[in-house]
Design a protein around this motif. Sequence first.
Motif, PDB file in Angstrom:
ATOM      1  N   LEU A  60       9.864  -3.392  -5.430  1.00 25.88           N
ATOM      2  CA  LEU A  60      11.113  -2.710  -5.068  1.00 25.88           C
ATOM      3  C   LEU A  60      10.813  -1.218  -4.969  1.00 25.88           C
ATOM      4  CD1 LEU A  60      14.244  -3.144  -4.777  1.00 25.88           C
ATOM      5  CD2 LEU A  60      14.385  -2.566  -7.220  1.00 25.88           C
ATOM      6  N   THR A  61      11.215  -0.602  -3.859  1.00 24.42           N
ATOM      7  CA  THR A  61      10.906   0.801  -3.648  1.00 24.42           C
ATOM      8  C   THR A  61      12.120   1.518  -3.056  1.00 24.42           C
ATOM      9  OG1 THR A  61       9.283   2.301  -2.625  1.00 24.42           O
ATOM     10  CG2 THR A  61       9.939   0.415  -1.323  1.00 24.42           C
ATOM     11  N   THR A  62      12.082   2.846  -3.123  1.00 27.02           N
ATOM     12  CA  THR A  62      13.186   3.652  -2.595  1.00 27.02           C
ATOM     13  C   THR A  62      12.660   4.596  -1.517  1.00 27.02           C
ATOM     14  OG1 THR A  62      14.198   3.645  -4.794  1.00 27.02           O
ATOM     15  CG2 THR A  62      15.024   5.280  -3.242  1.00 27.02           C
ATOM     16  N   VAL A  63      13.435   4.747  -0.444  1.00 27.95           N
ATOM     17  CA  VAL A  63      13.101   5.750   0.573  1.00 27.95           C
ATOM     18  C   VAL A  63      13.369   7.130  -0.040  1.00 27.95           C
ATOM     19  CG1 VAL A  63      13.684   6.672   2.856  1.00 27.95           C
ATOM     20  CG2 VAL A  63      13.672   4.178   2.471  1.00 27.95           C
ATOM     21  N   VAL A  64      12.316   7.973  -0.085  1.00 26.80           N
ATOM     22  CA  VAL A  64      12.493   9.324  -0.654  1.00 26.80           C
ATOM     23  C   VAL A  64      12.340  10.401   0.423  1.00 26.80           C
ATOM     24  CG1 VAL A  64      11.835   8.657  -2.988  1.00 26.80           C
ATOM     25  CG2 VAL A  64      10.049   9.404  -1.392  1.00 26.80           C
ATOM     26  N   ARG A 106       9.657  12.478  13.600  1.00 26.03           N
ATOM     27  CA  ARG A 106       8.310  11.909  13.737  1.00 26.03           C
ATOM     28  C   ARG A 106       8.288  10.391  13.491  1.00 26.03           C
ATOM     29  NH1 ARG A 106       6.716  14.610   8.087  1.00 26.03           N
ATOM     30  NH2 ARG A 106       6.378  12.621   7.049  1.00 26.03           N
ATOM     31  N   GLU A 107       9.471   9.787  13.436  1.00 24.42           N
ATOM     32  CA  GLU A 107       9.623   8.333  13.288  1.00 24.42           C
ATOM     33  C   GLU A 107       8.877   7.805  12.073  1.00 24.42           C
ATOM     34  OE1 GLU A 107       8.607   6.676  17.104  1.00 24.42           O
ATOM     35  OE2 GLU A 107      10.530   7.267  17.959  1.00 24.42           O
ATOM     36  N   GLU A 108       9.119   8.469  10.926  1.00 23.35           N
ATOM     37  CA  GLU A 108       8.445   8.064   9.693  1.00 23.35           C
ATOM     38  C   GLU A 108       9.386   8.134   8.499  1.00 23.35           C
ATOM     39  OE1 GLU A 108       3.844   9.323  10.774  1.00 23.35           O
ATOM     40  OE2 GLU A 108       4.981  10.598   9.408  1.00 23.35           O
ATOM     41  N   LEU A 109       9.071   7.285   7.502  1.00 26.21           N
ATOM     42  CA  LEU A 109       9.746   7.338   6.204  1.00 26.21           C
ATOM     43  C   LEU A 109       8.686   7.538   5.136  1.00 26.21           C
ATOM     44  CD1 LEU A 109      11.847   4.020   6.443  1.00 26.21           C
ATOM     45  CD2 LEU A 109      12.668   6.340   6.968  1.00 26.21           C
ATOM     46  N   ILE A 110       9.105   8.092   4.003  1.00 27.63           N
ATOM     47  CA  ILE A 110       8.242   8.104   2.820  1.00 27.63           C
ATOM     48  C   ILE A 110       8.959   7.314   1.743  1.00 27.63           C
ATOM     49  CG2 ILE A 110       7.166   9.525   1.008  1.00 27.63           C
ATOM     50  CD1 ILE A 110       5.787   9.913   3.687  1.00 27.63           C
ATOM     51  N   VAL A 111       8.206   6.366   1.100  1.00 31.97           N
ATOM     52  CA  VAL A 111       8.782   5.589  -0.010  1.00 31.97           C
ATOM     53  C   VAL A 111       8.019   5.913  -1.296  1.00 31.97           C
ATOM     54  CG1 VAL A 111       9.712   3.663   1.347  1.00 31.97           C
ATOM     55  CG2 VAL A 111       7.311   3.608   0.614  1.00 31.97           C
ATOM     56  N   ASP A 112       8.649   5.550  -2.441  1.00 33.43           N
ATOM     57  CA  ASP A 112       8.028   5.897  -3.721  1.00 33.43           C
ATOM     58  C   ASP A 112       7.112   4.797  -4.248  1.00 33.43           C
ATOM     59  OD1 ASP A 112       9.901   4.029  -4.500  1.00 33.43           O
ATOM     60  OD2 ASP A 112      10.871   5.283  -6.016  1.00 33.43           O
ATOM     61  N   ALA A 113       6.645   3.903  -3.377  1.00 30.36           N
ATOM     62  CA  ALA A 113       5.622   2.923  -3.769  1.00 30.36           C
ATOM     63  C   ALA A 113       4.389   3.216  -2.929  1.00 30.36           C
ATOM     64  CB  ALA A 113       6.098   1.502  -3.517  1.00 30.36           C
ATOM     65  N   ALA A 114       3.281   3.522  -3.614  1.00 31.09           N
ATOM     66  CA  ALA A 114       2.055   3.819  -2.865  1.00 31.09           C
ATOM     67  C   ALA A 114       0.872   3.173  -3.584  1.00 31.09           C
ATOM     68  CB  ALA A 114       1.922   5.321  -2.691  1.00 31.09           C
ATOM     69  N   SER A 137      -0.859   7.408  -0.387  1.00 30.75           N
ATOM     70  CA  SER A 137      -1.533   8.296  -1.328  1.00 30.75           C
ATOM     71  C   SER A 137      -1.115   7.835  -2.710  1.00 30.75           C
ATOM     72  CB  SER A 137      -1.260   9.768  -1.027  1.00 30.75           C
ATOM     73  OG  SER A 137       0.104   9.991  -0.772  1.00 30.75           O
ATOM     74  N   GLN A 138      -1.312   8.655  -3.746  1.00 33.37           N
ATOM     75  CA  GLN A 138      -1.073   8.107  -5.083  1.00 33.37           C
ATOM     76  C   GLN A 138       0.366   7.607  -5.242  1.00 33.37           C
ATOM     77  OE1 GLN A 138      -2.999  10.289  -8.133  1.00 33.37           O
ATOM     78  NE2 GLN A 138      -1.818   9.408  -9.783  1.00 33.37           N
ATOM     79  N   GLU A 139       1.349   8.446  -4.905  1.00 33.20           N
ATOM     80  CA  GLU A 139       2.752   8.063  -5.110  1.00 33.20           C
ATOM     81  C   GLU A 139       3.600   8.130  -3.837  1.00 33.20           C
ATOM     82  OE1 GLU A 139       3.328   6.674  -7.825  1.00 33.20           O
ATOM     83  OE2 GLU A 139       1.957   7.549  -9.302  1.00 33.20           O
ATOM     84  N   HIS A 140       3.021   8.510  -2.712  1.00 27.62           N
ATOM     85  CA  HIS A 140       3.760   8.575  -1.443  1.00 27.62           C
ATOM     86  C   HIS A 140       3.256   7.469  -0.514  1.00 27.62           C
ATOM     87  CE1 HIS A 140       3.991  12.721  -2.932  1.00 27.62           C
ATOM     88  NE2 HIS A 140       4.990  12.957  -2.098  1.00 27.62           N
ATOM     89  N   GLY A 141       4.159   6.574  -0.139  1.00 34.87           N
ATOM     90  CA  GLY A 141       3.813   5.567   0.859  1.00 34.87           C
ATOM     91  C   GLY A 141       4.424   5.972   2.186  1.00 34.87           C
ATOM     92  N   LYS A 142       3.569   6.034   3.219  1.00 36.86           N
ATOM     93  CA  LYS A 142       4.072   6.488   4.525  1.00 36.86           C
ATOM     94  C   LYS A 142       4.329   5.283   5.439  1.00 36.86           C
ATOM     95  CE  LYS A 142       2.592  10.289   6.774  1.00 36.86           C
ATOM     96  NZ  LYS A 142       1.772  11.137   7.687  1.00 36.86           N
TER      97      LYS A 142
END
Length: 370
Positions: A258-262, A268-276, A314-319
């Motif tokens: 389970l992750t959240t969009v942060v 640029r047609e991208e999201l960052i989530v808090d699961a990486a 990356s460690q905590e940013h999922g692109k």
Amino acid sequence: MDDLSTPAFLVDRDIVTRNCDRMRAKAERSGVAFRPHVKTHKVAEIGRLQHGGAAGPITVSTLAEAEHFAAAGFGDITYAVPIAPAKLERAAALGRAIERLNILVDSQAALQAVESFAGERPGTVFDVFLKVDCGYHRAGVDPSRPESVQLALALSRSSAVRFRGLLTHAGHSYNSLTTAEVLAIAKQETAAVTNFAATLAQEGAGELVRSIGSTPTCTHAESFTDCDEVRPGNYVFFDAFQATLGSCSMSDVAVSVLTTVVGCYPDREELIVDAAALALSKDPGPNLIDPTFGYGLVCDLELRPQPLKLIALSQEHGKIEVEGNAARWPVGTRLRIVPNHSCLTAAMYDRYAVLSAGQLVDEWRPVRGW
Ligand code: PLP
């Protein structure tokens, strides 16, 4: 689920139970011993589900797992990684505390370490499996080499050892592109131990257990033949990789993150989530079969796949690359990611959120460390 802080590891207990029952039934139908691996989940509750409620024989990949499951009542354990000489003391102590701890060797050097340890402690005898390489080329002896026969015979004669059998793992089944390839590797897996056992029988090595097991070979096989024991592990959870390999369907996968969009970046047609990487692992999963797959299957809360591809961790940013308008998933949106490799993903968490019929019903604590 609304109250869970993200990232969180979700386990569907109903699917786990179904996966466990199906594999155990296949072993029972086939008349072979069932010694499932617990390294995928590392949780005593699931170990019992694997045996329909009992604390049956298991396989582990760390002594920490062995000790944790022993404390939970599991008394017949195979530690299926070649033993490090410095761990013999710990293994011997555990072996004395439970019914049986099988250890693994695949070299004369390891046998010598076992013998010198036992030589200094009269009465110490280890239950030992010889690891055999069936084509994975990770650990194990090549059964076609005379030195391997010599090592097996040395094990059968050693007073420090009860030589219990031959153990192999077809990890190369994960490199298959087709079902036919998995089935061919399943044959290699059983042939490696069956033929070697026959050679050793002619040399007088006595009766040996032929132990096999990987989830792709165990799920693709109709039944288990030419072996005495099976040790699948990942089948409990499955994952996106196993579904792509054809070991299961997506509806058999019991876990998600389970992750959240942060971050939402429509330009640029991208999201960052808090699961990486630390919430999922960086396993590329099915990319041999599908190079466009990404680091996990991104779904909505009902596990419906979304037009979203997890392209970088990356460690905590999922692109996430978005197909369409990223504004559809504003900051705060919660998503579920089906991991590429559930064993590695599960090992990132110190607690699992357990679901049944879509409701949060329990929390399980896996053992961690070595
Ligand atoms: N046996 C050994 C020695 C293993 O290393 C593994 C997994 O790595 C297994 C059995 C179980 O394989 P799987 O997780 O594919 O079911």
